[in-house]
Design a protein around this motif. Structure first.
Motif, PDB file in Angstrom:
ATOM      1  N   ASN A  35       0.971  -1.375  -0.207  1.00 31.36           N
ATOM      2  CA  ASN A  35       0.152  -0.135   0.168  1.00 31.36           C
ATOM      3  C   ASN A  35       0.772   1.245  -0.181  1.00 31.36           C
ATOM      4  O   ASN A  35       0.830   1.785   1.045  1.00 31.36           O
ATOM      5  CB  ASN A  35      -0.606  -0.258   1.144  1.00 31.36           C
ATOM      6  CG  ASN A  35      -1.744  -0.829   1.283  1.00 31.36           C
ATOM      7  OD1 ASN A  35      -2.714  -1.174   0.042  1.00 31.36           O
ATOM      8  ND2 ASN A  35      -2.022  -2.015   2.412  1.00 31.36           N
ATOM      9  N   PRO A  37       1.222   5.338  -1.618  1.00 31.08           N
ATOM     10  CA  PRO A  37       0.671   6.457  -1.460  1.00 31.08           C
ATOM     11  C   PRO A  37      -0.226   6.545  -3.397  1.00 31.08           C
ATOM     12  O   PRO A  37       0.611   6.101  -3.986  1.00 31.08           O
ATOM     13  CB  PRO A  37       1.522   7.523  -1.502  1.00 31.08           C
ATOM     14  CG  PRO A  37       2.573   6.985  -0.508  1.00 31.08           C
ATOM     15  CD  PRO A  37       2.831   6.037  -1.412  1.00 31.08           C
ATOM     16  N   PHE A  38      -0.966   5.968  -3.744  1.00 34.51           N
ATOM     17  CA  PHE A  38      -1.982   6.302  -4.813  1.00 34.51           C
ATOM     18  C   PHE A  38      -1.647   5.265  -6.037  1.00 34.51           C
ATOM     19  O   PHE A  38      -2.441   5.328  -6.350  1.00 34.51           O
ATOM     20  CB  PHE A  38      -1.804   7.444  -5.459  1.00 34.51           C
ATOM     21  CG  PHE A  38      -1.377   8.813  -4.574  1.00 34.51           C
ATOM     22  CD1 PHE A  38      -2.391   9.710  -3.519  1.00 34.51           C
ATOM     23  CD2 PHE A  38      -0.381  10.105  -4.739  1.00 34.51           C
ATOM     24  CE1 PHE A  38      -2.437  10.559  -3.079  1.00 34.51           C
ATOM     25  CE2 PHE A  38      -0.639  11.033  -4.115  1.00 34.51           C
ATOM     26  CZ  PHE A  38      -1.097  11.289  -2.900  1.00 34.51           C
TER      27      PHE A  38
END
Length: 310
Positions: A35, A37-38
């Protein structure tokens, strides 16, 4: 990062009837995702073998699969998911017998999801190839696209349209099948606990080489009741299906009616468990022919289930 390992076993079922599909297998999968960012990359590796050692009349299938996907989810923008899947399937004539076929399937896909004040939607497309090593020129190509969504036009009404198209062709030039479909569903919230669910569906399956097509029209009407305290859940679904083939006047009609009753029975069993429910499902299926009023097929079934979850 997230890691997940799974192992599963499904017991062997011999003497299956014609309307059940054997799903006996043993194997597992490994999954990983990161996971960021974005951005979220994901990998999944799996291997499953059909559990048919006690039945020499059934072939054995060994399936290895590799999945790679990438999810792009920037804030306040539509999210995009890209995927690649490769699967190798080996089919043996019987457990530990000679190899009967080896099939390699590869597919790439893209899915775009968007959210708006008036609703949400998804648009997906894919391309898939399948190659058999034991059949000369046995490769098949398939391409498809689908768009679906939910429109909140009025406060008590939601519309759920969907349409799509698929095409399958083989390398021999002997198969070219198209499928078009469109669906329109809806939810009418009659009260905080009751919902009506009418809908209509249409599909056309077209064989471009034989110049044959089959049209299927379905009309559905459902009703759902859910008590405010979730103690009672009742749903009813009725549908009418008409199939029409271009090369025959015999067009079957199917009538389906199903009733699902689910009741929380914690007040009766008095067990120290999180969930205690009693479910009853009754279904009836009737098939008739448009060229004759004589009933061809009818079946009614009932299922009673008690669920207790700690």
């Amino acid at each position: 990062m997230k890691y997940r390992a799974q192992y599963g076993y499904s017991g062997q079922e011999t003497g299956n009837t014609s309307f059940t599909t054997p799903n006996d297998r043993v194997g597992g999968k490994l999954a990983w995702e990161w996971n960021l960012p974005f951005v979220t990359p994901q990998i999944e590796l799996s291997r499953f073998t059909s559990n048919v050692e006690g039945d020499l009349s059934r072939s054995q299938t060994v399936a290895n699969q590799q999945k790679f996907s990438l999810l792009l989810a920037p804030p306040n923008l539509p999210s995009l998911s890209l995927g690649y899947v490769r699967q190798q399937t080996n089919i043996f004539t019987r457990p530990e017998g000679p190899l009967a076929d080896a099939i390699t399937t590869e597919s790439v896909s893209a899915n775009l999801s968007f959210l708006h004040g008036a609703g949400k939607g998804d648009w997906s497309s894919y391309y898939k190839t399948s190659q058999s090593e034991f059949v000369e020129n046995g490769s098949v190509e398939e391409i498809g696209t689908k768009m679906s969504g939910t429109l909140n036009l009025l406060e008590p009404v939601d519309l759920t349209p969907q349409w799509g198209f698929t095409r399958r062709v083989n390398s021999r030039g002997t198969m070219a099948n198209d499928r078009f479909f469109a669906k329109l569903g809806s939810n009418f919230r009659v009260s905080p606990t009751s919902t009506l669910k009418p809908g209509v569906e249409f599909a056309r399956d077209l064989n471009r080489f034989a110049a044959l097509h089959t049209d299927t029209l379905a009309a559905k009407l459902g009703y759902a009741y859910l008590a405010a305290d979730d103690s009672l859940d009742v749903s009813i679904l009725g549908q009418y299906i008409l199939s029409q083939r271009s090369n025959t006047p015999a067009n079957p009609q199917i009538y389906d009616v199903s009733l699902l009753f689910k009741k929380d029975v914690r007040d009766y069993l008095h067990l120290n468990h999180r969930q205690q429910t009693l479910s009853l499902k009754i279904t009836h299926n009737q098939q008739m022919n448009t060229t004759s009023s004589q009933t061809q097929y009818g079946q009614t079934s009932a299922m009673l289930l008690v669920s207790i979850i700690p």
